[in-house]
Scaffold this motif. Structure first.
Motif, PDB file in Angstrom:
ATOM      1  N   THR A 216       0.835  -1.121  -0.083  1.00  0.00           N
ATOM      2  CA  THR A 216      -0.074   0.025  -0.061  1.00  0.00           C
ATOM      3  C   THR A 216       0.932   1.229  -0.068  1.00  0.00           C
ATOM      4  OG1 THR A 216      -1.531  -1.225   1.225  1.00  0.00           O
ATOM      5  CG2 THR A 216      -1.827   1.138   1.275  1.00  0.00           C
ATOM      6  N   PRO A 217       0.508   2.215  -0.698  1.00  0.00           N
ATOM      7  CA  PRO A 217       1.218   3.394  -0.617  1.00  0.00           C
ATOM      8  C   PRO A 217       0.804   4.381   0.315  1.00  0.00           C
ATOM      9  CG  PRO A 217      -0.366   3.745  -2.497  1.00  0.00           C
ATOM     10  CD  PRO A 217      -0.445   2.289  -1.973  1.00  0.00           C
ATOM     11  N   PHE A 218       1.763   4.182   1.460  1.00  0.00           N
ATOM     12  CA  PHE A 218       1.132   4.798   2.878  1.00  0.00           C
ATOM     13  C   PHE A 218       1.049   6.324   2.935  1.00  0.00           C
ATOM     14  CE2 PHE A 218       2.775   0.710   3.800  1.00  0.00           C
ATOM     15  CZ  PHE A 218       1.709  -0.018   4.489  1.00  0.00           C
ATOM     16  N   LYS A 219       1.641   7.106   1.962  1.00  0.00           N
ATOM     17  CA  LYS A 219       1.584   8.450   1.783  1.00  0.00           C
ATOM     18  C   LYS A 219       0.287   8.968   1.653  1.00  0.00           C
ATOM     19  CE  LYS A 219       6.404   9.617   0.884  1.00  0.00           C
ATOM     20  NZ  LYS A 219       7.318  10.078   0.053  1.00  0.00           N
ATOM     21  N   LEU A 221      -2.376   7.587   2.604  1.00  0.00           N
ATOM     22  CA  LEU A 221      -3.525   7.205   3.690  1.00  0.00           C
ATOM     23  C   LEU A 221      -3.441   8.553   4.722  1.00  0.00           C
ATOM     24  CD1 LEU A 221      -2.755   3.494   4.185  1.00  0.00           C
ATOM     25  CD2 LEU A 221      -4.036   4.710   2.407  1.00  0.00           C
ATOM     26  N   SER A 222      -2.527   9.300   4.597  1.00  0.00           N
ATOM     27  CA  SER A 222      -2.501  10.359   5.856  1.00  0.00           C
ATOM     28  C   SER A 222      -3.577  11.270   5.876  1.00  0.00           C
ATOM     29  CB  SER A 222      -1.145  11.189   5.563  1.00  0.00           C
ATOM     30  OG  SER A 222      -0.052  10.303   5.906  1.00  0.00           O
ATOM     31  N   SER A 223      -4.226  11.698   4.613  1.00  0.00           N
ATOM     32  CA  SER A 223      -5.350  12.662   4.784  1.00  0.00           C
ATOM     33  C   SER A 223      -6.439  11.863   5.223  1.00  0.00           C
ATOM     34  CB  SER A 223      -5.387  13.451   3.388  1.00  0.00           C
ATOM     35  OG  SER A 223      -5.493  12.340   2.611  1.00  0.00           O
ATOM     36  N   LEU A 224      -6.572  10.485   4.797  1.00  0.00           N
ATOM     37  CA  LEU A 224      -7.648   9.708   5.016  1.00  0.00           C
ATOM     38  C   LEU A 224      -7.714   9.662   6.835  1.00  0.00           C
ATOM     39  CD1 LEU A 224      -8.966   6.287   3.463  1.00  0.00           C
ATOM     40  CD2 LEU A 224      -8.511   6.519   5.961  1.00  0.00           C
ATOM     41  N   VAL A 225      -6.685   9.109   7.290  1.00  0.00           N
ATOM     42  CA  VAL A 225      -6.683   8.923   8.626  1.00  0.00           C
ATOM     43  C   VAL A 225      -7.132  10.291   9.534  1.00  0.00           C
ATOM     44  CG1 VAL A 225      -5.325   8.356  10.697  1.00  0.00           C
ATOM     45  CG2 VAL A 225      -5.283   6.972   8.421  1.00  0.00           C
ATOM     46  N   GLU A 226      -6.339  11.202   9.001  1.00  0.00           N
ATOM     47  CA  GLU A 226      -6.841  12.627   9.679  1.00  0.00           C
ATOM     48  C   GLU A 226      -8.196  13.109   9.486  1.00  0.00           C
ATOM     49  OE1 GLU A 226      -3.561  14.882   8.188  1.00  0.00           O
ATOM     50  OE2 GLU A 226      -2.223  13.752   9.348  1.00  0.00           O
ATOM     51  N   ARG A 255       2.606  -1.855  12.488  1.00  0.00           N
ATOM     52  CA  ARG A 255       1.845  -0.495  12.532  1.00  0.00           C
ATOM     53  C   ARG A 255       2.680   0.327  11.613  1.00  0.00           C
ATOM     54  NH1 ARG A 255       0.634   1.769  18.077  1.00  0.00           N
ATOM     55  NH2 ARG A 255      -0.657   0.127  17.768  1.00  0.00           N
ATOM     56  N   GLY A 256       1.418   0.817  10.645  1.00  0.00           N
ATOM     57  CA  GLY A 256       2.049   2.027   9.287  1.00  0.00           C
ATOM     58  C   GLY A 256       2.006   3.443   9.949  1.00  0.00           C
ATOM     59  N   LYS A 257       0.673   3.696  10.560  1.00  0.00           N
ATOM     60  CA  LYS A 257       0.646   5.053  11.043  1.00  0.00           C
ATOM     61  C   LYS A 257      -0.737   4.786  12.313  1.00  0.00           C
ATOM     62  CE  LYS A 257      -0.826   9.637   9.383  1.00  0.00           C
ATOM     63  NZ  LYS A 257       0.206  10.105   9.868  1.00  0.00           N
ATOM     64  N   LEU A 258      -0.541   6.065  13.022  1.00  0.00           N
ATOM     65  CA  LEU A 258      -1.283   6.107  14.352  1.00  0.00           C
ATOM     66  C   LEU A 258      -1.658   7.514  14.310  1.00  0.00           C
ATOM     67  CD1 LEU A 258      -2.459   5.469  16.958  1.00  0.00           C
ATOM     68  CD2 LEU A 258      -0.366   5.686  18.230  1.00  0.00           C
ATOM     69  N   VAL A 259      -2.939   7.850  14.592  1.00  0.00           N
ATOM     70  CA  VAL A 259      -3.385   9.236  14.893  1.00  0.00           C
ATOM     71  C   VAL A 259      -4.226   9.079  16.113  1.00  0.00           C
ATOM     72  CG1 VAL A 259      -4.801  11.257  14.374  1.00  0.00           C
ATOM     73  CG2 VAL A 259      -3.334  10.219  12.705  1.00  0.00           C
ATOM     74  N   GLY A 260      -3.725   9.566  17.095  1.00  0.00           N
ATOM     75  CA  GLY A 260      -4.441   9.750  18.579  1.00  0.00           C
ATOM     76  C   GLY A 260      -4.037   8.611  19.293  1.00  0.00           C
ATOM     77  N   GLU A 261      -4.815   8.126  20.232  1.00  0.00           N
ATOM     78  CA  GLU A 261      -4.384   6.701  20.900  1.00  0.00           C
ATOM     79  C   GLU A 261      -4.575   5.511  20.317  1.00  0.00           C
ATOM     80  OE1 GLU A 261      -3.080   7.222  23.753  1.00  0.00           O
ATOM     81  OE2 GLU A 261      -4.121   9.335  24.135  1.00  0.00           O
ATOM     82  N   ASP A 262      -4.058   4.516  20.675  1.00  0.00           N
ATOM     83  CA  ASP A 262      -4.030   3.193  20.140  1.00  0.00           C
ATOM     84  C   ASP A 262      -4.544   2.281  21.111  1.00  0.00           C
ATOM     85  OD1 ASP A 262      -1.939   2.679  22.045  1.00  0.00           O
ATOM     86  OD2 ASP A 262      -0.534   1.710  20.542  1.00  0.00           O
TER      87      ASP A 262
END
Length: 449
Positions: A216-219, A221-226, A255-262
């Protein structure tokens, strides 16, 4: 294969189908409730049985009920939503008894099934699957009942609080907008694999985990997660997990990315438990309290015993045992789960707990003393033969086996029967309207009877 038969469903079978007979052969009928007469279509012939699907109910079961979900019958999430709840509890007890006798050679009285405190909206976790849609489209929902390779885009679900469906629809929209394809296990290509939602009843907060393939091109995904975090104030965190293994399990490996708590925190009968994104935790919080209390009762603790919990996970059952035992040692192969377990023990002031991470065989071999009680809560596959050997060597006076699969429970109890007698078996219903069954079995060493 297209033959139609009129069949009378005699009893429930493990897995949710109804059992009938035709010309001396057993027929497992999907959608056939015990006590009903149905017109069924044969879909598969096996050496020992036939498999069929009920296409028309000729005489309804006395236990029939009106389904409450528009997706029932197509969705694979529920199998018994068309049956009255008291009948479901009876069938689960009967299935456990039958499996013990047939697969384990064990004839023992099985207690009545303990009912779930909630019959709907009881789940604190659900796993949704991605799949291909029309053209280059994308589906996100639950597996179909009769075609588990196909994803049904559910719009409602009565097993989890309603916000789950809102989050699912938003994730469906956001992932579709990326134009990234779903993951294809055959080729190991594609992005989207699973969406896992967790809910804390204590705080009414949510945790979302999106599991993707390794290419997966993780870059992207950043806007989607946020965006997902911004749209739902109830979300404590969004985790992107990566799974390389092609097996279709909603378990991230890295893990690829985390926003907030896990993680979330949940209250379980006065215990505050931390549940991380990848941690094992019983999916019905209120019924889990009944299950754990039953396990403590089965352990017959006086406050002087040392207990070993051989599959302790994040330490929920360990903590329950610790309130009634002198000392509890939890064993777990997952380092992150052990960290959660240690945190849970500390924040509940349970200083009589210790936890050991690593391979069970090696961890047990390092112990200098033996327990009075051993608790085992294995995965659906049951106990590995090495674990059976370990239990024979430990030779604890009492075992408490917490099972989520009556067939592997029966097999394992049969393997232990040379040293242990089964003194009680109690089903506990953590999954209303499905055929899934949890049990607590108590085993006592024969030389201590």
């Amino acid at each position: 294969m297209s033959q139609q038969l009129e069949l009378t469903i005699e009893q429930p079978a493990y897995g949710g189908a109804g059992l009938a007979r035709h010309e001396g052969r057993i027929v497992f009928v999907e959608g056939g409730l015990p006590g009903s007469r149905v017109l069924a279509r044969i879909i598969k012939e096996e050496k020992s049985c036939l498999r069929a699907v009920a296409e028309k109910v000729l005489d309804p079961s006395p236990h029939a009920a009106e389904p409450f979900c528009a997706h029932f019958g197509t969705c694979g999430g529920c199998t018994w939503q068309d049956a009255a709840y008291p009948a479901q509890l009876t069938w689960k007890r009967d299935i456990v008894s039958e499996q013990l006798k047939r697969l384990g050679g064990i004839e023992t009285q099985v207690d009545d099934t303990m009912a779930s405190p909630l019959e709907r909206l009881y789940r604190n976790k659900m796993e949704f699957a991605f799949g291909p849609g029309q053209g280059h489209g994308l589906r996100l929902g639950l597996r179909e009942r009769l075609n588990p390779g196909r994803v049904l885009e559910v719009e409602t679900c009565h097993l989890m609080p309603p916000l789950a469906m809102d989050i699912l629809r938003t994730v469906r929209r956001l992932t579709l907008a990326t134009q990234l394809p779903p993951y294809f296990a055959r080729t190991g290509t594609g992005a989207w694999r699973h969406l896992v939602l967790r809910h804390s009843e204590k705080s009414d907060s949510w945790l979302a985990q999106i599991i993707v393939g390794p290419k997966t091109p993780f870059k992207r995904l950043s806007s989607l997660v946020e965006t997902l975090m911004d749209e739902y104030e109830q979300l404590s965190g969004v985790v992107v997990g990566i799974r390389r293994d092609r097996a279709d399990f909603a378990i991230a490996e890295t893990r690829g990315k985390l926003v907030g708590e896990d993680f979330l925190e949940e209250d379980l009968d006065g215990l505050t438990l931390r549940v991380s994104a990848d941690a094992f935790f019983q999916t019905n919080t209120r019924a889990a309290a009944l299950l754990y209390a039953k396990a403590v009762e089965a352990a017959n603790l006086t406050g002087e015993e040392t207990v070993w919990d051989l599959y302790c996970g994040a330490g929920g059952l360990t903590a329950y045992m610790a309130r009634a035992a002198k000392k509890v040692i939890g064993f777990e192969i997952s380092e992150p789960a052990v960290e959660d377990a240690r945190t849970n023990a500390a924040q509940n002031d349970l200083y009589n707990c210790a936890f050991v991470a690593g391979d069970l065989k090696d961890a047990v071999a390092r112990q200098k003393s033996k327990p009075d009680v051993v608790v085992i809560d294995p995965p659906r596959a049951g106990l590995h033969p090495d674990t059976i050997e370990i239990l024979h060597k430990i030779a604890a006076p009492r075992l408490v086996y917490v099972s989520c699969n009556p067939s592997t429970l029966a097999r394992d109890l049969g393997r232990l029967s040379d040293q242990y007698s089964v003194s009680s078996v109690t089903p506990v219903d953590l999954f209303p309207h499905t055929s899934h069954i949890e049990c607590v079995a108590t085993l006592v060493r024969r030389d201590s009877l």
